[in-house]
Motif scaffolding. Sequence first.
Motif, PDB file in Angstrom:
ATOM      1  N   SER A 121       4.841   7.504  12.625  1.00 18.84           N
ATOM      2  CA  SER A 121       5.258   6.125  12.916  1.00 18.84           C
ATOM      3  C   SER A 121       5.897   5.413  11.733  1.00 18.84           C
ATOM      4  CB  SER A 121       4.044   5.314  13.397  1.00 18.84           C
ATOM      5  OG  SER A 121       3.457   5.903  14.537  1.00 18.84           O
ATOM      6  N   GLY A 124       7.909   2.297  10.089  1.00 18.72           N
ATOM      7  CA  GLY A 124       7.279   1.235  10.846  1.00 18.72           C
ATOM      8  C   GLY A 124       8.146   0.023  11.089  1.00 18.72           C
ATOM      9  N   SER A 125       7.565  -0.932  11.794  1.00 15.48           N
ATOM     10  CA  SER A 125       8.279  -2.148  12.181  1.00 15.48           C
ATOM     11  C   SER A 125       7.278  -3.273  12.377  1.00 15.48           C
ATOM     12  CB  SER A 125       9.056  -1.909  13.486  1.00 15.48           C
ATOM     13  OG  SER A 125       9.468  -3.121  14.058  1.00 15.48           O
ATOM     14  N   ASN A 126       7.678  -4.478  12.046  1.00 17.11           N
ATOM     15  CA  ASN A 126       6.811  -5.641  12.239  1.00 17.11           C
ATOM     16  C   ASN A 126       6.700  -6.060  13.702  1.00 17.11           C
ATOM     17  OD1 ASN A 126       6.079  -6.071   9.531  1.00 17.11           O
ATOM     18  ND2 ASN A 126       8.001  -7.147   9.127  1.00 17.11           N
ATOM     19  N   SER A 127       7.565  -5.508  14.555  1.00 17.72           N
ATOM     20  CA  SER A 127       7.563  -5.921  15.958  1.00 17.72           C
ATOM     21  C   SER A 127       7.350  -4.747  16.901  1.00 17.72           C
ATOM     22  CB  SER A 127       8.887  -6.613  16.298  1.00 17.72           C
ATOM     23  OG  SER A 127       9.992  -5.757  16.054  1.00 17.72           O
ATOM     24  N   GLY A 128       6.927  -3.594  16.371  1.00 14.96           N
ATOM     25  CA  GLY A 128       6.742  -2.410  17.196  1.00 14.96           C
ATOM     26  C   GLY A 128       5.315  -2.265  17.694  1.00 14.96           C
ATOM     27  N   SER A 129       4.930  -1.025  17.972  1.00 13.63           N
ATOM     28  CA  SER A 129       3.590  -0.710  18.432  1.00 13.63           C
ATOM     29  C   SER A 129       2.578  -0.986  17.326  1.00 13.63           C
ATOM     30  CB  SER A 129       3.505   0.762  18.838  1.00 13.63           C
ATOM     31  OG  SER A 129       3.668   1.588  17.681  1.00 13.63           O
ATOM     32  N   SER A 132       3.188   1.352  14.550  1.00 18.42           N
ATOM     33  CA  SER A 132       4.382   0.979  13.799  1.00 18.42           C
ATOM     34  C   SER A 132       4.111  -0.196  12.872  1.00 18.42           C
ATOM     35  CB  SER A 132       5.514   0.642  14.769  1.00 18.42           C
ATOM     36  OG  SER A 132       6.707   0.371  14.080  1.00 18.42           O
ATOM     37  N   ARG A 133       3.323  -1.155  13.319  1.00 22.21           N
ATOM     38  CA  ARG A 133       3.007  -2.323  12.498  1.00 22.21           C
ATOM     39  C   ARG A 133       2.113  -1.948  11.315  1.00 22.21           C
ATOM     40  NH1 ARG A 133       3.036  -7.548  16.335  1.00 22.21           N
ATOM     41  NH2 ARG A 133       4.401  -6.731  17.956  1.00 22.21           N
ATOM     42  N   LYS A 136       4.259  -0.158   8.795  1.00 17.93           N
ATOM     43  CA  LYS A 136       5.090  -1.113   8.050  1.00 17.93           C
ATOM     44  C   LYS A 136       4.277  -1.821   6.975  1.00 17.93           C
ATOM     45  CE  LYS A 136       8.815  -3.605   7.319  1.00 17.93           C
ATOM     46  NZ  LYS A 136      10.059  -3.030   6.772  1.00 17.93           N
ATOM     47  N   THR A 140       5.027  -1.680   3.011  1.00 19.96           N
ATOM     48  CA  THR A 140       5.373  -2.909   2.298  1.00 19.96           C
ATOM     49  C   THR A 140       4.410  -3.198   1.160  1.00 19.96           C
ATOM     50  OG1 THR A 140       6.334  -3.840   4.313  1.00 19.96           O
ATOM     51  CG2 THR A 140       5.762  -5.382   2.560  1.00 19.96           C
ATOM     52  N   ALA A 199       8.989   8.900   4.781  1.00 20.05           N
ATOM     53  CA  ALA A 199       9.386   7.512   4.533  1.00 20.05           C
ATOM     54  C   ALA A 199       9.382   7.210   3.043  1.00 20.05           C
ATOM     55  CB  ALA A 199       8.439   6.567   5.277  1.00 20.05           C
TER      56      ALA A 199
END
Length: 329
Positions: A121, A124-129, A132-133, A136, A140, A199
């Motif tokens: 994952s 990641g992303s701040n707005s994903g699953s 993912s969060r 992220k 970070t 990553a």
Amino acid sequence: MDARHPHQPAHQPSRSFVIGGQYVGPGNRLRLEIPVARLPTGTYITLPIEVLHGPVEGPTAWVSAAVHGDELNGVEIARMLLEKLNPSKLIGTLIVVPMVNGFGVINQSRYLPDRRDLNRSFPGSNSGSLASRLAKLMMTEVVSRCQYGIDLHTGSNLRTNLPQIRGDMDDEETYECALAFGAPAVVHSDLRDGSLRAAANAKGIKVLLYEAGEPNRFNHDSIKVGVNGVMRVLSFLNMLKSPVKLPKRAPKMIRESTWVRAKRSGIVRLLVELGDEVEMGQQIGIIADVFGTDPKYLKAPYDGLIIGLSNNPIAHQGDGLVHVGRVDS
């Protein structure tokens, strides 16, 4: 033998280190928990972190464990490292994350509640699953601050691994760090999309992945190798004021490996153990029916080293039973 990374630290006084909105002064340590998400009950699950910030400038590295929630050896390795290390005697900064996937640990599961694999994952992303969060947040707050990382794992799904370091052994610095770790085997491993290592690599960060033991339990030999190995890498990176001696024996270098799989379903009897050296064609196991009839023999595909085994005596056709690594001469 004592070997050090060719880069010598400047020994300039360090400034305060900032993480999670908090400051860690030179020569100090800070334990903090960064909120990840709430459980349905409203209770927070957090990312627990301890930072050891040395009084002089140097590299920044992280050690992480339990990216997969059922892989627990690394949790104990992290605890023992924090017990051993004194920030006043550290050069640079070490970030220790002993339990990345707290959700999985609580549920004794490899995965997150949404059944996603955190190690597929990243970044990641701040707005994903949820996975993912969490990925992220880890990238970070921890990974992006570092130049080096050591990610601690075990075997999965009733499998156990010989203590081994995996990574990009075509990268000279990663290879030197792997040798410094001192595990019995060093395995060249390609990057996997979505993994923490991939990553981090995309950001130019050197990462070692330590694989040892089995899920859902402590293996004390694997833990000992892990603690000593991390200390050696920190020493090699010039992060310890007191150097740590490197191992006298060189690890086995493996660039190719394969799982020997069940030719039929049945009951498995293995004839080898982790760390055994085998020859091509050697019988390494037998699988037969419950009466022991109609046996099929497992054979080594080439001369090599046993680096992984299934602990499950019940096998379905096609299951991976013995992991054999071809040793570079």
